[in-house]
Design an enzyme around this catalytic site. Structure first.
Site, mmCIF file in Angstrom:
data_model
loop_
_atom_site.group_PDB
_atom_site.id
_atom_site.type_symbol
_atom_site.label_atom_id
_atom_site.label_comp_id
_atom_site.label_asym_id
_atom_site.label_seq_id
_atom_site.Cartn_x
_atom_site.Cartn_y
_atom_site.Cartn_z
ATOM 1 N N GLU A 306 0.819 -1.219 0.000
ATOM 2 C CA GLU A 306 0.000 0.000 0.000
ATOM 3 C C GLU A 306 0.854 1.272 0.000
ATOM 4 O O GLU A 306 0.629 2.189 0.792
ATOM 5 C CB GLU A 306 -0.948 0.004 1.200
ATOM 6 C CG GLU A 306 -1.929 -1.142 1.173
ATOM 7 C CD GLU A 306 -2.998 -1.055 2.257
ATOM 8 O OE1 GLU A 306 -4.136 -1.391 1.959
ATOM 9 O OE2 GLU A 306 -2.681 -0.668 3.393
ATOM 10 N N ASP A 379 -8.335 -9.248 3.868
ATOM 11 C CA ASP A 379 -8.167 -8.100 4.770
ATOM 12 C C ASP A 379 -9.233 -8.013 5.870
ATOM 13 O O ASP A 379 -10.134 -7.183 5.759
ATOM 14 C CB ASP A 379 -8.179 -6.804 3.945
ATOM 15 C CG ASP A 379 -7.584 -5.642 4.705
ATOM 16 O OD1 ASP A 379 -7.187 -5.839 5.855
ATOM 17 O OD2 ASP A 379 -7.519 -4.548 4.124
ATOM 18 N N GLU A 407 -12.797 -2.327 11.893
ATOM 19 C CA GLU A 407 -12.773 -1.569 10.641
ATOM 20 C C GLU A 407 -13.858 -2.024 9.673
ATOM 21 O O GLU A 407 -14.482 -1.210 9.011
ATOM 22 C CB GLU A 407 -11.385 -1.725 9.994
ATOM 23 C CG GLU A 407 -11.278 -1.055 8.642
ATOM 24 C CD GLU A 407 -9.899 -1.196 8.011
ATOM 25 O OE1 GLU A 407 -8.996 -1.796 8.637
ATOM 26 O OE2 GLU A 407 -9.725 -0.690 6.893
HETATM 27 C C1 BDP Z 1 -6.225 -2.162 5.861
HETATM 28 C C2 BDP Z 1 -6.527 -0.822 6.433
HETATM 29 C C3 BDP Z 1 -5.362 0.123 6.331
HETATM 30 C C4 BDP Z 1 -4.122 -0.527 6.931
HETATM 31 C C5 BDP Z 1 -3.892 -1.858 6.261
HETATM 32 C C6 BDP Z 1 -2.747 -2.627 6.899
HETATM 33 O O1 BDP Z 1 -7.634 -0.264 5.738
HETATM 34 O O2 BDP Z 1 -5.703 1.296 7.017
HETATM 35 O O3 BDP Z 1 -3.028 0.296 6.795
HETATM 36 O O4 BDP Z 1 -5.030 -2.665 6.392
HETATM 37 O O5 BDP Z 1 -3.035 -3.588 7.608
HETATM 38 O O6 BDP Z 1 -7.254 -3.020 6.224
HETATM 39 O O7 BDP Z 1 -1.603 -2.286 6.704
#
Ligand code: BDP
Length: 715
Positions: A306, A379, A407
């Site tokens: 990401e 996720d 979340e």
């Molecule tokens: C996702 C979240 C994000 C996190 C990412 C992670 O939306 O905010 O940074 O996981 O685990 O689910 O790095």
């Protein structure tokens, strides 16, 4: 005279309210007076021999006294003589008195476990709490307090406990500006606070006591999307202050670090892990940290994921990146937790990517590297199969990462008790070493001979007075800790403990609340993502339903349509051999089982298959009808939870009752929102009617699609 009267009235009615509002601030450590029958069981235990020791032992001693003062309405009488005492606590009890079986029991409880044992000395009954370390005494004392809090009989005890995982961590996704990524309980408890640390001491002590009470022994204080500034001397000093505060509670601090730190804050040309200058930079940084924090735990790293930098930016592997840090930490006993949450815009199924990138590296990581893997392959969805990485890297310690913060399960607005989700993952059979090779066993050291065993939970903690936003979200912090200590505990037993400690022992209260908690996660699955659907939420806020979202420029695997693939033909993600073949990453017999829609568990069927709307489910219903029933059932469950709670009015304090009632109202309303949004949207493809015996949707699709979601009240 009149003045006196006013004072009397004040002291009778107003002052108690001011003094003891039930805000949830004290979590499950309220220590309110126990029911009489429970008090009478513990009445003989006021005189205590507490072997003197370190600050950790003092923490335990103070806690026990506090617990007695609250629950038994009287403090302890500490003795310096074991003969006069009925409760004996300390590492050295076995040297002071001959107690049958104690030495043997201590051999089984390792460095952090404990023994709680009934014994007779000189014909008098005693209870012994003993351990091999001060940490063990701390945990044993908290376990004894829990016995009292939950009303367990102190007769004939022979408890031998040893934690299943060595490292039991919380991960705070807290940014240095005080915001919390995916936090729904206010600002960060760690960063950007206006008050000085000393005035916040009690607050941090409550945090530390809560963690110690369940055995959490490590905490990462900053977000995995790490700000490089965290490695500047100022922040290292701040970490050191927190480490000093948490040390007596046997909690180590850890830090999330940014892979590009050498270039960003160190002024180096780049952060290539194979360059000597970069390696030296990390070594010096680590030395600087250990100078201030001699028991610093180590680093947590999110790399090449990401948008975060990582070794692949220099053509190096995850192992090369992790090993560079591991080498710097190794002389001090520190560890690297390297996250496997990676996915690149490669076009391949996102669910396959962690496995594809990490499994080939098995055996290449240094001994002090642990690869941290999210419970599912995508996720933190309300339901996912377990990640196929578990069991697939026998030469690398793997740790599970759960998300305690909700979340994807309604933030802190929805009541969702997560222990059933965590148990489902921990107990999933990977079959890698034959039947019984559960995810828990592939990570706790019982199948593979690993140097470290660890587990992490993304915290749901913030500055809200009740710590977690929803009072019931406290249960998720509690349950995570209990499972990290002992993953064989049952979710319902943990819930009962928590309810008794947090609210009431009254069976007419405990039973219905247990019922609500145990149904809650499945309710969320049903009204959000039943039958293996996933990732249907709004792409930026992750809260409400937006299965239709289409955003130009966004990566396809951020958008719900990538996952549900709804079309006139059907719905679901084909991960079978004829699709992305993600099933191949699982061992037999799972691979074949998942591959065939006839044998795939139906609660995951649309995770692994794209099926026609008129596909016949085992119930005999078409897939479309089955989907409708699941969504409607989810709403019914939310309504039932709300009704069950309403019936409990008057059984607990008004403050918490009203707060939960208000949240359940929101949850029920939003369950309908989810149901209507998903079904009305999918109906545009299926063209099939909602079964006539079900109520009509409350919304109109267009109206839902136009809704501008306002995040502000959810943070
Ligand atoms: C996702 C979240 C994000 C996190 C990412 C992670 O939306 O905010 O940074 O996981 O685990 O689910 O790095």
């Amino acid at each position: 005279m009149r003045f006196k009267k006013i004072l009397l009235i004040l002291s009778m009615f107003i002052i108690p309210l001011i003094a003891f509002p039930e805000t949830g601030e004290r979590l499950w450590m309220r220590y309110s007076p126990l029911p009489d029958d429970v008090q009478s069981r513990y009445a003989g235990l006021f005189s205590v021999y507490f072997e003197p020791g370190s600050s950790t032992v003092n923490v335990a001693k103070d806690e026990l006294n506090k617990a007695f003062r609250g629950m038994m309405e009287e403090g302890l009488q500490f003795q310096d003589n074991i003969r006069k005492s009925s409760l004996l606590i300390g590492k050295g009890i076995s040297r002071k008195a001959e107690i049958e079986g104690l030495e043997e029991a201590l051999k089984k409880c390792g460095s952090e476990g404990y023994v709680i044992k009934s014994a007779e000395i000189d014909g008098r009954k005693k209870i012994i709490v003993s351990a091999n370390s001060d940490a063990g005494i701390l945990y044993g004392t908290f376990a004894f307090i829990r016995m009292m809090q939950t009303g367990r009989s102190p007769e004939d005890l022979n408890i031998i406990e040893k934690p299943e995982y060595d490292l039991r961590l919380l991960n705070h996704w807290d940014n240095l500006d005080g915001t919390v990524e995916r936090g729904y309980a206010g600002h960060s408890i760690w960063w950007n606070r206006k008050k000085d640390y000393d005035s916040l001491k009690e607050h941090y002590q409550t945090y530390a006591r809560a963690n110690a009470s369940v055995g959490i022994n490590g905490t990462v204080l900053n977000n995995v999307n790490a700000d490089p500034q965290v490695l500047t001397h100022d922040y290292i000093e701040k970490f050191a202050r927190f480490a000093d505060l948490l040390r007596p509670y046997n909690i180590k601090v850890y830090m999330s670090v940014n892979f590009s730190s050498p270039a960003i804050i160190g002024g180096l040309e780049d952060s290539d892990p194979l360059r000597e200058e970069v390696r030296q930079w990390w070594k010096q940084k680590v030395a600087e940290i250990y100078e201030l924090i001699p028991d610093f735990g180590g680093f947590l790293v999110k790399a090449n994921s990401e948008g975060q930098p990582g070794p692949q930016d220099y053509g190096r592997t995850h192992a090369e990146g992790a090993n560079m840090m591991a080498e710097a930490l190794e002389p001090y006993g520190g560890i690297v937790m390297w996250r496997a949450f990676v996915y690149s815009p490669s076009g391949d199924d996102r669910a396959k990517q962690a496995y594809n990138e990490f499994v080939p590296l098995d055996g290449e990581f240094h001994e002090n590297v642990i690869v941290q893997v999210k419970n599912g392959p995508v996720d933190f969805q309300p339901r996912e199969p377990f990640s196929p990485v578990f069991g697939a890297m026998e030469h690398t310690p793997l740790m599970i990462e759960f998300q305690i913060t909700q979340e994807y399960l309604g933030f802190s607005d929805h009541l969702a008790y997560l222990a059933p989700l965590q148990k489902e993952c921990l107990e999933s059979d990977t079959y890698v070493n034959g039947p019984g090779s559960t995810v828990a066993k592939t990570t706790d050291g019982s199948i593979f001979n690993q140097t470290h065993s660890a587990i992490a939970g993304v915290a749901n903690i913030g500055r809200d007075t009740n710590w977690t936003g929803h009072h019931f979200a406290q249960a998720n912090w509690y349950a995570y800790g209990r499972l990290a200590w002992d993953h064989t505990l049952a979710a319902d037993d943990i819930a009962v403990e928590w309810v008794k400690m947090t609210f009431s022992h009254e069976p007419d209260f405990v039973q219905p609340v247990l019922n609500i908690m145990m149904r809650s996660r499945e309710a969320v699955v049903n009204y959000m993502t039943p039958l293996g659907l996933h990732h249907l939420m709004g792409w930026s806020h992750h809260y409400g339903p937006e299965p239709w979202t289409d955003i130009e420029d966004a990566r396809p695997d951020w958008l719900p349509r990538y996952y549900h693939n709804a079309s006139e033909y059907g719905i679901g993600f084909d991960r079978s051999e004829s699709g992305s073949n993600a099933v191949e990453q699982y061992s037999e017999p799972l691979r074949s089982m998942f591959n065939n829609p006839g044998t795939c568990p139906e609660n995951l069927i649309l995770w692994f298959h794209h099926l026609p709307w008129d596909y016949r489910m085992s119930s005999g219903l078409t897939l479309w009808d089955e989907l409708c029933y699941h969504y409607y059932h989810g709403v019914d469950e939310a309504r039932l939870m709300q009704k069950q709670w309403d019936r409990l009015a008057g059984m607990i304090d008004r403050e918490r009752f009203d707060h939960v009632q208000h949240k359940l109202k929101i949850q029920t309303r939003e369950a309908v929102w989810w149901r209507d949004a998903c079904l009305l949207y999918f109906q545009t493809f299926s063209g099939m009617p909602i079964p006539h015996e079900l109520e009509r949707p409350e919304h109109d699709l267009e109206e839902l699609m136009e809704l501008e979601f306002d995040m502000t009240h959810h943070n």
